[in-house]
Design a protein around this motif. Structure first.
Motif, PDB file in Angstrom:
ATOM      1  N   GLY A  56       5.218  -7.602  13.683  1.00 54.10           N
ATOM      2  CA  GLY A  56       4.162  -8.605  13.581  1.00 54.10           C
ATOM      3  C   GLY A  56       2.992  -8.193  12.702  1.00 54.10           C
ATOM      4  N   MET A  57       3.039  -7.015  12.106  1.00 54.60           N
ATOM      5  CA  MET A  57       1.946  -6.540  11.265  1.00 54.60           C
ATOM      6  C   MET A  57       2.297  -6.743   9.794  1.00 54.60           C
ATOM      7  SD  MET A  57       1.052  -2.921  13.168  1.00 54.60           S
ATOM      8  CE  MET A  57      -0.407  -2.550  12.223  1.00 54.60           C
ATOM      9  N   ALA A  58       1.325  -7.189   9.029  1.00 56.42           N
ATOM     10  CA  ALA A  58       1.482  -7.300   7.585  1.00 56.42           C
ATOM     11  C   ALA A  58       1.520  -5.891   6.995  1.00 56.42           C
ATOM     12  CB  ALA A  58       0.319  -8.084   6.988  1.00 56.42           C
ATOM     13  N   PRO A  59       2.090  -5.726   5.787  1.00 57.62           N
ATOM     14  CA  PRO A  59       2.155  -4.388   5.179  1.00 57.62           C
ATOM     15  C   PRO A  59       0.799  -3.685   5.094  1.00 57.62           C
ATOM     16  CG  PRO A  59       3.579  -5.878   3.987  1.00 57.62           C
ATOM     17  CD  PRO A  59       2.810  -6.718   4.979  1.00 57.62           C
ATOM     18  N   LEU A  60      -0.241  -4.386   4.725  1.00 60.77           N
ATOM     19  CA  LEU A  60      -1.558  -3.764   4.620  1.00 60.77           C
ATOM     20  C   LEU A  60      -2.046  -3.275   5.986  1.00 60.77           C
ATOM     21  CD1 LEU A  60      -3.959  -2.927   2.908  1.00 60.77           C
ATOM     22  CD2 LEU A  60      -4.883  -5.231   3.190  1.00 60.77           C
ATOM     23  N   ALA A  61      -1.803  -4.056   7.023  1.00 60.02           N
ATOM     24  CA  ALA A  61      -2.197  -3.655   8.377  1.00 60.02           C
ATOM     25  C   ALA A  61      -1.421  -2.414   8.822  1.00 60.02           C
ATOM     26  CB  ALA A  61      -1.973  -4.805   9.352  1.00 60.02           C
ATOM     27  N   ARG A  62      -0.165  -2.310   8.431  1.00 62.45           N
ATOM     28  CA  ARG A  62       0.634  -1.129   8.769  1.00 62.45           C
ATOM     29  C   ARG A  62       0.035   0.112   8.105  1.00 62.45           C
ATOM     30  NH1 ARG A  62       6.885  -3.381   8.331  1.00 62.45           N
ATOM     31  NH2 ARG A  62       6.522  -5.236   9.608  1.00 62.45           N
ATOM     32  N   HIS A  63      -0.327  -0.021   6.836  1.00 65.46           N
ATOM     33  CA  HIS A  63      -0.912   1.111   6.121  1.00 65.46           C
ATOM     34  C   HIS A  63      -2.239   1.508   6.752  1.00 65.46           C
ATOM     35  CE1 HIS A  63       1.535   1.141   2.190  1.00 65.46           C
ATOM     36  NE2 HIS A  63       2.254   0.639   3.167  1.00 65.46           N
ATOM     37  N   ARG A  64      -3.038   0.543   7.095  1.00 64.74           N
ATOM     38  CA  ARG A  64      -4.322   0.849   7.743  1.00 64.74           C
ATOM     39  C   ARG A  64      -4.115   1.549   9.077  1.00 64.74           C
ATOM     40  NH1 ARG A  64      -7.339  -4.809   6.248  1.00 64.74           N
ATOM     41  NH2 ARG A  64      -8.071  -4.150   4.190  1.00 64.74           N
ATOM     42  N   ALA A  65      -3.088   1.136   9.810  1.00 67.19           N
ATOM     43  CA  ALA A  65      -2.794   1.770  11.094  1.00 67.19           C
ATOM     44  C   ALA A  65      -2.371   3.226  10.896  1.00 67.19           C
ATOM     45  CB  ALA A  65      -1.704   0.989  11.830  1.00 67.19           C
ATOM     46  N   VAL A  66      -1.589   3.485   9.861  1.00 70.34           N
ATOM     47  CA  VAL A  66      -1.183   4.857   9.564  1.00 70.34           C
ATOM     48  C   VAL A  66      -2.407   5.686   9.185  1.00 70.34           C
ATOM     49  CG1 VAL A  66       0.125   6.322   7.962  1.00 70.34           C
ATOM     50  CG2 VAL A  66       1.203   4.300   8.987  1.00 70.34           C
ATOM     51  N   TYR A  67      -3.262   5.147   8.311  1.00 69.32           N
ATOM     52  CA  TYR A  67      -4.485   5.864   7.922  1.00 69.32           C
ATOM     53  C   TYR A  67      -5.340   6.167   9.152  1.00 69.32           C
ATOM     54  CZ  TYR A  67      -3.556   4.395   3.076  1.00 69.32           C
ATOM     55  OH  TYR A  67      -2.997   4.173   1.853  1.00 69.32           O
ATOM     56  N   ALA A  68      -5.473   5.200  10.042  1.00 74.00           N
ATOM     57  CA  ALA A  68      -6.277   5.395  11.252  1.00 74.00           C
ATOM     58  C   ALA A  68      -5.678   6.486  12.132  1.00 74.00           C
ATOM     59  CB  ALA A  68      -6.399   4.086  12.028  1.00 74.00           C
ATOM     60  N   ALA A  69      -4.352   6.507  12.252  1.00 74.29           N
ATOM     61  CA  ALA A  69      -3.692   7.518  13.069  1.00 74.29           C
ATOM     62  C   ALA A  69      -3.913   8.918  12.492  1.00 74.29           C
ATOM     63  CB  ALA A  69      -2.199   7.225  13.171  1.00 74.29           C
ATOM     64  N   LEU A  70      -3.985   9.013  11.184  1.00 72.48           N
ATOM     65  CA  LEU A  70      -4.172  10.318  10.534  1.00 72.48           C
ATOM     66  C   LEU A  70      -5.623  10.786  10.573  1.00 72.48           C
ATOM     67  CD1 LEU A  70      -1.740   9.861   7.547  1.00 72.48           C
ATOM     68  CD2 LEU A  70      -1.386  11.224   9.622  1.00 72.48           C
ATOM     69  N   GLU A  72      -9.196  12.137  10.246  1.00 69.39           N
ATOM     70  CA  GLU A  72      -9.894  12.984   9.287  1.00 69.39           C
ATOM     71  C   GLU A  72      -8.954  13.722   8.343  1.00 69.39           C
ATOM     72  OE1 GLU A  72      -8.748  15.919  12.315  1.00 69.39           O
ATOM     73  OE2 GLU A  72      -9.592  13.927  12.501  1.00 69.39           O
ATOM     74  N   LEU A  73      -7.653  13.794   8.647  1.00 74.57           N
ATOM     75  CA  LEU A  73      -6.719  14.418   7.701  1.00 74.57           C
ATOM     76  C   LEU A  73      -6.751  13.705   6.349  1.00 74.57           C
ATOM     77  CD1 LEU A  73      -3.541  15.076   9.894  1.00 74.57           C
ATOM     78  CD2 LEU A  73      -5.182  16.761   9.052  1.00 74.57           C
ATOM     79  N   MET A  74      -7.117  12.415   6.367  1.00 78.17           N
ATOM     80  CA  MET A  74      -7.178  11.662   5.116  1.00 78.17           C
ATOM     81  C   MET A  74      -8.301  12.166   4.213  1.00 78.17           C
ATOM     82  SD  MET A  74      -4.650   9.607   4.996  1.00 78.17           S
ATOM     83  CE  MET A  74      -5.163   8.866   3.462  1.00 78.17           C
ATOM     84  N   THR A  75      -9.286  12.820   4.760  1.00 82.16           N
ATOM     85  CA  THR A  75     -10.383  13.330   3.929  1.00 82.16           C
ATOM     86  C   THR A  75     -10.369  14.850   3.794  1.00 82.16           C
ATOM     87  OG1 THR A  75     -11.891  13.375   5.820  1.00 82.16           O
ATOM     88  CG2 THR A  75     -11.904  11.387   4.458  1.00 82.16           C
ATOM     89  N   THR A  76      -9.667  15.537   4.697  1.00 84.72           N
ATOM     90  CA  THR A  76      -9.678  16.996   4.657  1.00 84.72           C
ATOM     91  C   THR A  76      -8.411  17.605   4.074  1.00 84.72           C
ATOM     92  OG1 THR A  76      -8.789  17.160   6.902  1.00 84.72           O
ATOM     93  CG2 THR A  76     -11.205  17.169   6.657  1.00 84.72           C
ATOM     94  N   ASP A  77      -7.268  16.945   4.242  1.00 86.34           N
ATOM     95  CA  ASP A  77      -5.989  17.551   3.860  1.00 86.34           C
ATOM     96  C   ASP A  77      -5.089  16.677   2.994  1.00 86.34           C
ATOM     97  OD1 ASP A  77      -5.590  20.247   5.443  1.00 86.34           O
ATOM     98  OD2 ASP A  77      -6.679  18.867   6.746  1.00 86.34           O
TER      99      ASP A  77
END
Length: 92
Positions: A56-70, A72-77
């Motif tokens: 039920g999630m659009a592709p952009l929402a899926r990507h945002r969910a992955v980013y949210a799950a990761l 601070e790793l998105m900014t540190t690693d």
């Protein structure tokens, strides 16, 4: 953080949030040597994840969910992240 530890940290966070049916993480950092994002030590990764949580999630929402799950790793690693996020029905 060493490359293997980064992959393990990514895996741990994605498994905890999405309980995936399949998860593949590829460290592609070696292909980006000399790239601006590689100079600060952060990595380039490809993630293929299959989870019912994406239903039920659009592709952009899926990507945002992955980013949210990761988190601070998105900014540190992680400098770059290619995501393929599918539901089990889409993957079969």
């Amino acid at each position: 953080m060493p490359a293997a530890a980064r992959v393990a940290a990514i895996r741990e966070r994605l498994e905890a949030v999405f309980r995936p049916h399949a998860l593949e993480i590829v460290d592609d950092s070696h292909r980006h040597a000399g790239h601006a994002g590689a100079r600060d030590g952060r990595g380039h990764f490809d993630v293929h994840i299959v989870s019912a949580a994406f239903a039920g999630m659009a592709p952009l929402a899926r990507h945002r969910a992955v980013y949210a799950a990761l988190g601070e790793l998105m900014t540190t690693d992680i400098h770059a992240l290619r995501i393929e996020a599918l539901t089990p029905a889409e993957a079969s």
